[in-house]
Design a protein around this motif. Structure first.
Motif, PDB file in Angstrom:
ATOM      1  N   VAL A 134     -49.347 -57.457  80.954  1.00 37.29           N
ATOM      2  CA  VAL A 134     -48.549 -56.902  79.857  1.00 37.29           C
ATOM      3  C   VAL A 134     -49.195 -57.065  78.484  1.00 37.29           C
ATOM      4  CG1 VAL A 134     -46.450 -57.298  81.177  1.00 37.29           C
ATOM      5  CG2 VAL A 134     -47.166 -59.011  79.526  1.00 37.29           C
ATOM      6  N   LEU A 135     -50.014 -58.110  78.309  1.00 42.48           N
ATOM      7  CA  LEU A 135     -50.580 -58.347  76.981  1.00 42.48           C
ATOM      8  C   LEU A 135     -51.448 -57.187  76.485  1.00 42.48           C
ATOM      9  CD1 LEU A 135     -51.441 -62.167  76.971  1.00 42.48           C
ATOM     10  CD2 LEU A 135     -49.575 -60.975  75.795  1.00 42.48           C
ATOM     11  N   PRO A 136     -52.358 -56.632  77.311  1.00 37.98           N
ATOM     12  CA  PRO A 136     -53.139 -55.481  76.812  1.00 37.98           C
ATOM     13  C   PRO A 136     -52.262 -54.298  76.417  1.00 37.98           C
ATOM     14  CG  PRO A 136     -54.134 -56.383  78.796  1.00 37.98           C
ATOM     15  CD  PRO A 136     -52.809 -57.035  78.660  1.00 37.98           C
ATOM     16  N   PHE A 137     -51.162 -54.106  77.151  1.00 37.56           N
ATOM     17  CA  PHE A 137     -50.286 -52.989  76.814  1.00 37.56           C
ATOM     18  C   PHE A 137     -49.488 -53.281  75.553  1.00 37.56           C
ATOM     19  CE2 PHE A 137     -51.202 -52.131  81.258  1.00 37.56           C
ATOM     20  CZ  PHE A 137     -51.449 -50.760  81.213  1.00 37.56           C
ATOM     21  N   ALA A 138     -49.229 -54.570  75.299  1.00 35.98           N
ATOM     22  CA  ALA A 138     -48.584 -54.916  74.031  1.00 35.98           C
ATOM     23  C   ALA A 138     -49.500 -54.561  72.860  1.00 35.98           C
ATOM     24  CB  ALA A 138     -48.248 -56.413  74.012  1.00 35.98           C
ATOM     25  N   VAL A 139     -50.789 -54.901  72.990  1.00 36.29           N
ATOM     26  CA  VAL A 139     -51.757 -54.540  71.950  1.00 36.29           C
ATOM     27  C   VAL A 139     -51.841 -53.023  71.808  1.00 36.29           C
ATOM     28  CG1 VAL A 139     -54.192 -54.635  71.281  1.00 36.29           C
ATOM     29  CG2 VAL A 139     -53.097 -56.646  72.289  1.00 36.29           C
ATOM     30  N   ALA A 140     -51.880 -52.335  72.961  1.00 38.80           N
ATOM     31  CA  ALA A 140     -51.957 -50.875  72.944  1.00 38.80           C
ATOM     32  C   ALA A 140     -50.723 -50.271  72.283  1.00 38.80           C
ATOM     33  CB  ALA A 140     -52.114 -50.339  74.364  1.00 38.80           C
ATOM     34  N   GLY A 141     -49.543 -50.818  72.581  1.00 34.08           N
ATOM     35  CA  GLY A 141     -48.316 -50.330  71.964  1.00 34.08           C
ATOM     36  C   GLY A 141     -48.334 -50.516  70.464  1.00 34.08           C
ATOM     37  N   PHE A 142     -48.873 -51.653  70.017  1.00 30.01           N
ATOM     38  CA  PHE A 142     -48.970 -51.900  68.574  1.00 30.01           C
ATOM     39  C   PHE A 142     -49.918 -50.895  67.920  1.00 30.01           C
ATOM     40  CE2 PHE A 142     -51.077 -53.971  64.968  1.00 30.01           C
ATOM     41  CZ  PHE A 142     -49.968 -54.227  64.166  1.00 30.01           C
ATOM     42  N   VAL A 143     -51.047 -50.606  68.583  1.00 27.36           N
ATOM     43  CA  VAL A 143     -51.993 -49.623  68.041  1.00 27.36           C
ATOM     44  C   VAL A 143     -51.333 -48.252  67.971  1.00 27.36           C
ATOM     45  CG1 VAL A 143     -54.143 -48.390  68.509  1.00 27.36           C
ATOM     46  CG2 VAL A 143     -54.046 -50.875  68.762  1.00 27.36           C
ATOM     47  N   GLY A 144     -50.593 -47.879  69.025  1.00 29.16           N
ATOM     48  CA  GLY A 144     -49.885 -46.601  68.995  1.00 29.16           C
ATOM     49  C   GLY A 144     -48.879 -46.546  67.868  1.00 29.16           C
ATOM     50  N   HIS A 243     -30.622 -57.016  78.613  1.00 27.93           N
ATOM     51  CA  HIS A 243     -31.813 -57.029  77.757  1.00 27.93           C
ATOM     52  C   HIS A 243     -32.358 -55.621  77.588  1.00 27.93           C
ATOM     53  CE1 HIS A 243     -36.254 -57.132  77.483  1.00 27.93           C
ATOM     54  NE2 HIS A 243     -36.038 -58.067  76.574  1.00 27.93           N
ATOM     55  N   ASP A 244     -32.562 -54.908  78.706  1.00 26.10           N
ATOM     56  CA  ASP A 244     -33.132 -53.563  78.633  1.00 26.10           C
ATOM     57  C   ASP A 244     -32.194 -52.604  77.901  1.00 26.10           C
ATOM     58  OD1 ASP A 244     -35.236 -54.580  80.000  1.00 26.10           O
ATOM     59  OD2 ASP A 244     -34.830 -53.546  81.898  1.00 26.10           O
ATOM     60  N   GLY A 245     -30.869 -52.739  78.172  1.00 28.30           N
ATOM     61  CA  GLY A 245     -29.914 -51.865  77.497  1.00 28.30           C
ATOM     62  C   GLY A 245     -29.890 -52.091  76.000  1.00 28.30           C
ATOM     63  N   PRO A 289     -43.918 -46.896  72.744  1.00 30.57           N
ATOM     64  CA  PRO A 289     -44.294 -48.256  72.332  1.00 30.57           C
ATOM     65  C   PRO A 289     -43.132 -49.247  72.375  1.00 30.57           C
ATOM     66  CG  PRO A 289     -45.317 -46.666  70.873  1.00 30.57           C
ATOM     67  CD  PRO A 289     -44.395 -45.892  71.762  1.00 30.57           C
ATOM     68  N   PHE A 290     -41.949 -48.797  71.951  1.00 26.84           N
ATOM     69  CA  PHE A 290     -40.820 -49.719  71.956  1.00 26.84           C
ATOM     70  C   PHE A 290     -40.389 -50.070  73.383  1.00 26.84           C
ATOM     71  CE2 PHE A 290     -39.983 -48.144  67.516  1.00 26.84           C
ATOM     72  CZ  PHE A 290     -40.329 -49.335  66.912  1.00 26.84           C
ATOM     73  N   GLN A 291     -40.506 -49.138  74.305  1.00 26.31           N
ATOM     74  CA  GLN A 291     -40.245 -49.454  75.712  1.00 26.31           C
ATOM     75  C   GLN A 291     -41.287 -50.430  76.240  1.00 26.31           C
ATOM     76  OE1 GLN A 291     -40.106 -45.517  77.497  1.00 26.31           O
ATOM     77  NE2 GLN A 291     -37.874 -45.575  77.595  1.00 26.31           N
ATOM     78  N   VAL A 296     -42.727 -55.795  77.857  1.00 28.34           N
ATOM     79  CA  VAL A 296     -43.562 -56.972  77.603  1.00 28.34           C
ATOM     80  C   VAL A 296     -42.694 -58.194  77.328  1.00 28.34           C
ATOM     81  CG1 VAL A 296     -45.184 -58.010  75.970  1.00 28.34           C
ATOM     82  CG2 VAL A 296     -45.580 -55.689  76.805  1.00 28.34           C
ATOM     83  N   ASN A 297     -41.657 -58.022  76.511  1.00 24.34           N
ATOM     84  CA  ASN A 297     -40.791 -59.147  76.162  1.00 24.34           C
ATOM     85  C   ASN A 297     -40.098 -59.714  77.397  1.00 24.34           C
ATOM     86  OD1 ASN A 297     -39.633 -60.743  73.899  1.00 24.34           O
ATOM     87  ND2 ASN A 297     -37.717 -59.933  74.714  1.00 24.34           N
ATOM     88  N   GLY A 298     -39.614 -58.815  78.262  1.00 24.80           N
ATOM     89  CA  GLY A 298     -38.967 -59.276  79.494  1.00 24.80           C
ATOM     90  C   GLY A 298     -39.926 -60.006  80.408  1.00 24.80           C
ATOM     91  N   GLN A 299     -41.132 -59.471  80.570  1.00 25.45           N
ATOM     92  CA  GLN A 299     -42.120 -60.115  81.444  1.00 25.45           C
ATOM     93  C   GLN A 299     -42.584 -61.445  80.869  1.00 25.45           C
ATOM     94  OE1 GLN A 299     -42.973 -59.108  84.471  1.00 25.45           O
ATOM     95  NE2 GLN A 299     -41.600 -57.354  84.283  1.00 25.45           N
ATOM     96  N   LEU A 300     -42.715 -61.514  79.543  1.00 21.08           N
ATOM     97  CA  LEU A 300     -43.102 -62.786  78.920  1.00 21.08           C
ATOM     98  C   LEU A 300     -42.013 -63.835  79.100  1.00 21.08           C
ATOM     99  CD1 LEU A 300     -44.807 -61.695  75.568  1.00 21.08           C
ATOM    100  CD2 LEU A 300     -45.894 -62.657  77.599  1.00 21.08           C
ATOM    101  N   ALA A 301     -40.743 -63.407  79.015  1.00 21.77           N
ATOM    102  CA  ALA A 301     -39.640 -64.351  79.213  1.00 21.77           C
ATOM    103  C   ALA A 301     -39.688 -64.929  80.624  1.00 21.77           C
ATOM    104  CB  ALA A 301     -38.305 -63.652  78.961  1.00 21.77           C
TER     105      ALA A 301
END
Length: 558
Positions: A134-144, A243-245, A289-291, A296-301
């Motif tokens: 998930v971390l690379p996609f978090a970075v990618a989401g931030f870039v987007g 959380h997702d809702g 990106p927000f999805q 990412v937040n759920g997986q990190l938790a």
């Protein structure tokens, strides 16, 4: 420094830096390309559709095709690199957990069922590894998100500022929303691990449960454990759905505000039609990106909760201290206990001479178990010392010590494989070990002899057959000191008498301690020691004790 949940996560990430960097770069290319698509569409409308320019239309369609090709290929390789980093991190954690569980000092298994340890080494290790996905996609989401904000700033400063200033509070809210999920995920994994442990124990003891008619009690126990696990899973699922809702609602509101502001600017003539289309497209793109951030937040938790459980095993204190010495290669095999206090043992003094064939009778099963713990150094006594050839156990490396002093438990498990695979260790004298344990008779009854495959834990063999194969394995190791606990409780009297004679012959000149109440085995020993109240109550030959000690007669002959 003892491992913590944070250090476990940090190690999992830092060990895969190159893969994560590559995945983050490629993911950023993908998200940047996705963000550019509505911008290019807006340019096509303003420069080609509105003007009727065919050349401009072809040129920008080619550009759009190139962007789609780039973002498609970059996503494919980014996902591959992230998944590889995840699997490698999970594998590394499983190896660390395996080394800790198999550490000769012990301690990792304290208070945990075997099934629970398996669950931590599989489910929890995988969840920690997923953090690398998930971390690379978090970075990618931030870039987007950044590309979108810059594009919106070029279209309209208010739109760009809205995205730039509105994103941090939104991310902070998503972090707060993830806290209940983290707590409930931890409980879910703990209950699931306990249920797995109970199930593994029940399956392994199925024959015994059927034999004593305890199936109903076992089913009731597992039902309670399973229901607790199910309740924890449902609570975690509700937390995940909530959380997702909540994240979807927050991002939906944010995107709607961006779209409304863009529509208002277009109505006032502040932006062109193409720019309005680009702004609306970028607002819709922001959902991606927000999805990603929500995922990412759920997986990190969940990863943080699992990392804490992994860390609890890695940081478990050892059951015994570790010395650095090794037993002498030509050691005599003299074992000495002085003032040993441990559990049921109370200031026990015991000497086992080199080459002696000693019997130990412990009417209290707890005393026998605690004596075996001390002799095999599964635990250090609270007082007193245990020595091998004059060297204290605490000065020896536990792994080296167990190569010189082997404790063969009466309930030792067999492994999946052939009978021969279960017996062969470093010794080549397999025939002698099979004969000494009467396991040669077991081999003759099997279709392929010693090459017959044995099911997991030896379930394809009877109890007596398993005992004989386990004893053969201990004899094949041929340690200087062999401690055997009740090796013939499941065999018939004739076979037991044969094992008694063969065992003494095989161990001739080697120190052997038989912790048992079997009269057949005790009859061939040089000396018998009787434990009473955790100390030596009587000693002598088997015949002498049978004649003179009523307590011994009761323990051995009743």
């Amino acid at each position: 420094m003892l491992p913590t949940g944070k250090s476990v996560l940090r190690d999992a990430v830092s060990g895969q830096r190159r893969l994560l960097a590559g995945a983050a770069f490629l993911g950023s290319v993908h998200q940047g390309g996705e963000a550019l698509v509505p911008v290019i569409v807006g340019i096509v409308i303003d420069q080609a559709v509105s003007t009727g320019s065919v050349g401009a239309l072809v040129r920008w369609i080619v550009v759009l095709a190139v962007v789609f090709g780039a973002l498609s290929m970059s996503y494919r390789f980014a996902a591959r690199a992230a998944e590889r980093a995840s699997e490698q991190a999970a594998h590394g954690l499983r190896m660390r957990l395996a080394r800790r569980v198999l550490d000769p000092r012990g301690g990792a298994e304290a208070g945990r069922l075997p099934g629970a340890l398996v669950n931590i080494a599989t489910g929890d290790a995988k969840r920690v590894g997923v953090v690398n996905t998930v971390l690379p996609f978090a970075v990618a989401g931030f870039v987007g998100l950044l590309v979108s904000a810059v594009s919106l700033l070029r279209i309209s400063v208010p739109l760009g500022l809205l995205v730039l200033l509105g994103t941090p509070p939104l991310l902070w809210l998503t972090h707060l929303v993830g806290k209940p999920l983290e707590r409930r995920s931890s409980v879910e994994q703990e209950r699931a691990a306990h249920a797995s442990g109970v199930a593994a124990d029940l399956v392994s003891g199925l024959r015994v449960l059927k034999g004593i008619g305890a199936e109903a009690a076992a089913v009731a126990r597992y039902r309670r454990t399973s229901q607790d696990s199910l309740a924890a899973t449902l609570r975690a699922a509700r937390a995940h759905a909530g959380h997702d809702g909540a994240i979807l609602a927050l991002t939906g509101i944010f995107i709607a505000v961006v779209a409304l502001v863009g529509a208002h600017l277009a109505a006032n003539g502040s932006i062109t039609v193409g720019e309005l289309v680009a702004a609306v497209g970028l607002a819709q793109f922001l959902l991606g990106p927000f999805q990603i951030f929500a995922w990412v937040n759920g997986q990190l938790a969940q990863g943080r909760a699992s990392a804490e459980r992994v860390a609890s095993v890695l940081a478990a204190p050892p059951a015994v201290t570790s010395g650095s010495g090794a037993p002498a290669d030509n050691g005599a095999g003299r074992v000495r206990l002085r003032g040993v206090t441990h559990g049921s043992l109370d200031a026990l003094d015991l000497d086992v001479e080199p080459g002696e064939f000693l019997g130990v009778v412990a009417p209290d099963p707890a005393a026998a178990a605690h004596l075996l713990d001390c002799l095999g150094r599964e635990a250090d006594p609270s007082a007193g010392t245990v020595e091998l050839d004059g060297v204290a156990y605490t000065e020896l490396d536990p792994h080296e010590l167990r190569g010189a002093v082997l404790v063969a438990a009466h309930d030792a498990d067999l492994f999946e494989g052939s009978l021969l695979d279960n017996v062969v260790t470093v010794s080549r004298d397999v025939d002698r070990a099979l004969t000494g344990s009467a396991a040669d008779e077991v081999a003759r009854t099997l279709p392929d002899g010693v090459h017959t495959l044995v099911a997991e834990r030896g379930r394809s063999l009877s109890g007596g057959q398993r005992q004989r194969v386990a004893l053969a394995r201990a004899l094949a190791a041929d340690p200087p000191v062999l401690v055997v606990h009740d090796p013939t409780t499941a065999v018939d009297a004739v076979t037991e008498a044969r094992i008694a004679g063969e065992l003494r012959e095989v161990r001739q000149g080697r120190t052997t301690v038989l912790v048992t109440t079997s009269p057949a085995l005790l009859a061939v020993t040089d000396r018998v020691v009787v434990l009473d109240g955790g100390a030596v109550g009587a000693q002598g030959t088997h015949a002498e004790l049978v004649h003179a000690n009523p307590g011994y007669r009761s323990a051995v002959l009743s």
